[in-house]
Design a protein around this motif. Structure first.
Motif, PDB file in Angstrom:
ATOM      1  N   ARG A   1       4.168  -0.003   2.179  1.00  0.00           N
ATOM      2  CA  ARG A   1       4.657   0.798   3.299  1.00  0.00           C
ATOM      3  C   ARG A   1       5.047   2.190   2.844  1.00  0.00           C
ATOM      4  O   ARG A   1       5.482   2.405   1.711  1.00  0.00           O
ATOM      5  N   ASP A   2       4.897   3.135   3.757  1.00  0.00           N
ATOM      6  CA  ASP A   2       5.316   4.504   3.562  1.00  0.00           C
ATOM      7  C   ASP A   2       6.577   4.683   4.399  1.00  0.00           C
ATOM      8  O   ASP A   2       6.507   4.724   5.627  1.00  0.00           O
ATOM      9  N   TYR A   3       7.729   4.795   3.743  1.00  0.00           N
ATOM     10  CA  TYR A   3       8.995   4.861   4.454  1.00  0.00           C
ATOM     11  C   TYR A   3       9.121   6.129   5.291  1.00  0.00           C
ATOM     12  O   TYR A   3       9.651   6.097   6.399  1.00  0.00           O
ATOM     13  N   ALA A   4       8.650   7.238   4.766  1.00  0.00           N
ATOM     14  CA  ALA A   4       8.785   8.508   5.462  1.00  0.00           C
ATOM     15  C   ALA A   4       7.921   8.565   6.713  1.00  0.00           C
ATOM     16  O   ALA A   4       8.355   9.049   7.761  1.00  0.00           O
ATOM     17  N   LYS A   5       6.700   8.090   6.608  1.00  0.00           N
ATOM     18  CA  LYS A   5       5.765   8.152   7.729  1.00  0.00           C
ATOM     19  C   LYS A   5       5.829   6.926   8.633  1.00  0.00           C
ATOM     20  O   LYS A   5       5.196   6.911   9.684  1.00  0.00           O
ATOM     21  N   LYS A   6       6.569   5.906   8.219  1.00  0.00           N
ATOM     22  CA  LYS A   6       6.684   4.659   8.973  1.00  0.00           C
ATOM     23  C   LYS A   6       5.312   4.033   9.207  1.00  0.00           C
ATOM     24  O   LYS A   6       4.941   3.696  10.335  1.00  0.00           O
ATOM     25  N   ILE A   7       4.584   3.887   8.130  1.00  0.00           N
ATOM     26  CA  ILE A   7       3.264   3.291   8.188  1.00  0.00           C
ATOM     27  C   ILE A   7       3.205   2.088   7.258  1.00  0.00           C
ATOM     28  O   ILE A   7       3.627   2.167   6.102  1.00  0.00           O
ATOM     29  N   LEU A   8       2.691   1.004   7.756  1.00  0.00           N
ATOM     30  CA  LEU A   8       2.451  -0.193   6.977  1.00  0.00           C
ATOM     31  C   LEU A   8       0.966  -0.270   6.655  1.00  0.00           C
ATOM     32  O   LEU A   8       0.129  -0.032   7.526  1.00  0.00           O
ATOM     33  N   TYR A   9       0.647  -0.619   5.411  1.00  0.00           N
ATOM     34  CA  TYR A   9      -0.740  -0.677   4.985  1.00  0.00           C
ATOM     35  C   TYR A   9      -1.107  -2.072   4.492  1.00  0.00           C
ATOM     36  O   TYR A   9      -0.264  -2.831   4.020  1.00  0.00           O
ATOM     37  N   LEU A  10      -2.375  -2.378   4.591  1.00  0.00           N
ATOM     38  CA  LEU A  10      -2.929  -3.550   3.942  1.00  0.00           C
ATOM     39  C   LEU A  10      -4.255  -3.142   3.326  1.00  0.00           C
ATOM     40  O   LEU A  10      -5.233  -2.925   4.039  1.00  0.00           O
ATOM     41  N   GLN A  11      -4.264  -3.014   2.005  1.00  0.00           N
ATOM     42  CA  GLN A  11      -5.492  -2.733   1.281  1.00  0.00           C
ATOM     43  C   GLN A  11      -6.183  -4.055   0.994  1.00  0.00           C
ATOM     44  O   GLN A  11      -5.599  -4.931   0.361  1.00  0.00           O
ATOM     45  N   MET A  12      -7.408  -4.188   1.455  1.00  0.00           N
ATOM     46  CA  MET A  12      -8.157  -5.424   1.297  1.00  0.00           C
ATOM     47  C   MET A  12      -9.400  -5.157   0.463  1.00  0.00           C
ATOM     48  O   MET A  12     -10.269  -4.389   0.869  1.00  0.00           O
ATOM     49  N   ASN A  13      -9.462  -5.784  -0.690  1.00  0.00           N
ATOM     50  CA  ASN A  13     -10.599  -5.654  -1.589  1.00  0.00           C
ATOM     51  C   ASN A  13     -11.292  -6.995  -1.751  1.00  0.00           C
ATOM     52  O   ASN A  13     -10.730  -8.042  -1.460  1.00  0.00           O
ATOM     53  N   SER A  14     -12.519  -6.945  -2.242  1.00  0.00           N
ATOM     54  CA  SER A  14     -13.304  -8.157  -2.477  1.00  0.00           C
ATOM     55  C   SER A  14     -13.302  -9.056  -1.249  1.00  0.00           C
ATOM     56  O   SER A  14     -13.078 -10.270  -1.333  1.00  0.00           O
ATOM     57  N   LEU A  15     -13.563  -8.469  -0.110  1.00  0.00           N
ATOM     58  CA  LEU A  15     -13.500  -9.204   1.149  1.00  0.00           C
ATOM     59  C   LEU A  15     -14.549 -10.306   1.218  1.00  0.00           C
ATOM     60  O   LEU A  15     -15.664 -10.161   0.701  1.00  0.00           O
ATOM     61  N   LYS A  16     -14.170 -11.384   1.867  1.00  0.00           N
ATOM     62  CA  LYS A  16     -15.023 -12.544   2.049  1.00  0.00           C
ATOM     63  C   LYS A  16     -15.185 -12.822   3.540  1.00  0.00           C
ATOM     64  O   LYS A  16     -14.335 -12.434   4.340  1.00  0.00           O
ATOM     65  N   PRO A  17     -16.254 -13.504   3.922  1.00  0.00           N
ATOM     66  CA  PRO A  17     -16.444 -13.815   5.341  1.00  0.00           C
ATOM     67  C   PRO A  17     -15.247 -14.529   5.965  1.00  0.00           C
ATOM     68  O   PRO A  17     -14.934 -14.292   7.139  1.00  0.00           O
ATOM     69  N   GLU A  18     -14.574 -15.381   5.224  1.00  0.00           N
ATOM     70  CA  GLU A  18     -13.432 -16.099   5.759  1.00  0.00           C
ATOM     71  C   GLU A  18     -12.223 -15.214   6.010  1.00  0.00           C
ATOM     72  O   GLU A  18     -11.235 -15.658   6.597  1.00  0.00           O
ATOM     73  N   ASP A  19     -12.283 -13.955   5.580  1.00  0.00           N
ATOM     74  CA  ASP A  19     -11.225 -13.002   5.878  1.00  0.00           C
ATOM     75  C   ASP A  19     -11.372 -12.411   7.275  1.00  0.00           C
ATOM     76  O   ASP A  19     -10.476 -11.703   7.743  1.00  0.00           O
TER      77      ASP A  19
END
Length: 125
Positions: free
Chosen positions: A71-89
């Motif tokens: 999360r970026d506290y100043a900008k109030k943004i939550l992130y989810l970095q997703m790597n090596s994605l699979k079909p079940e994701d």
């Protein structure tokens, strides 16, 4: 009143990456637990990753080593970095805040009942 707006979803090939973002307003962003959930049509939402006090994080087993919540506290943004994605994701990913109306969904020891509208993630093999 809490408003959460997700973005960053899309279609990728197996092994690809995406970065989801959630812009939050109307809440104490820095002190509450936040989470990402995934929902497949016909099923209830399932927790993917959460972040809370001291920026401690929790991931469902399938996300460990591949996803990173932050999360970026100043900008109030939550992130989810997703790597090596699979079909079940694949699924609709929702940003969530701790608390909210009665009900909601429990994940990693917290109750989440504030939701965004979701962003679609599709991973093709």
């Amino acid at each position: 009143q809490v408003e959460l707006v997700e973005s960053g979803g899309g279609s990728v090939q197996d092994g690809g990456s995406l970065r989801l973002s959630c812009v939050a307003s109307g809440y104490i962003f820095s002190t509450k637990y936040l989470a990402w959930f995934r929902q497949v049509p016909g099923k209830e939402r399932e927790g993917v990753a959460s972040i809370g006090h001291y920026d401690n994080t929790f991931y469902e087993d399938s996300a460990k080593g591949r996803f990173t919540i932050s999360r970026d506290y100043a900008k109030k943004i939550l992130y989810l970095q997703m790597n090596s994605l699979k079909p079940e994701d694949s699924g609709v990913y929702y940003c969530a805040f701790e608390g909210g109306p009665d009900g909601g969904t429990w994940f990693a020891g917290r109750r989440f009942a504030y939701w965004g509208l979701g962003t679609q993630v599709t991973v093709s093999s």
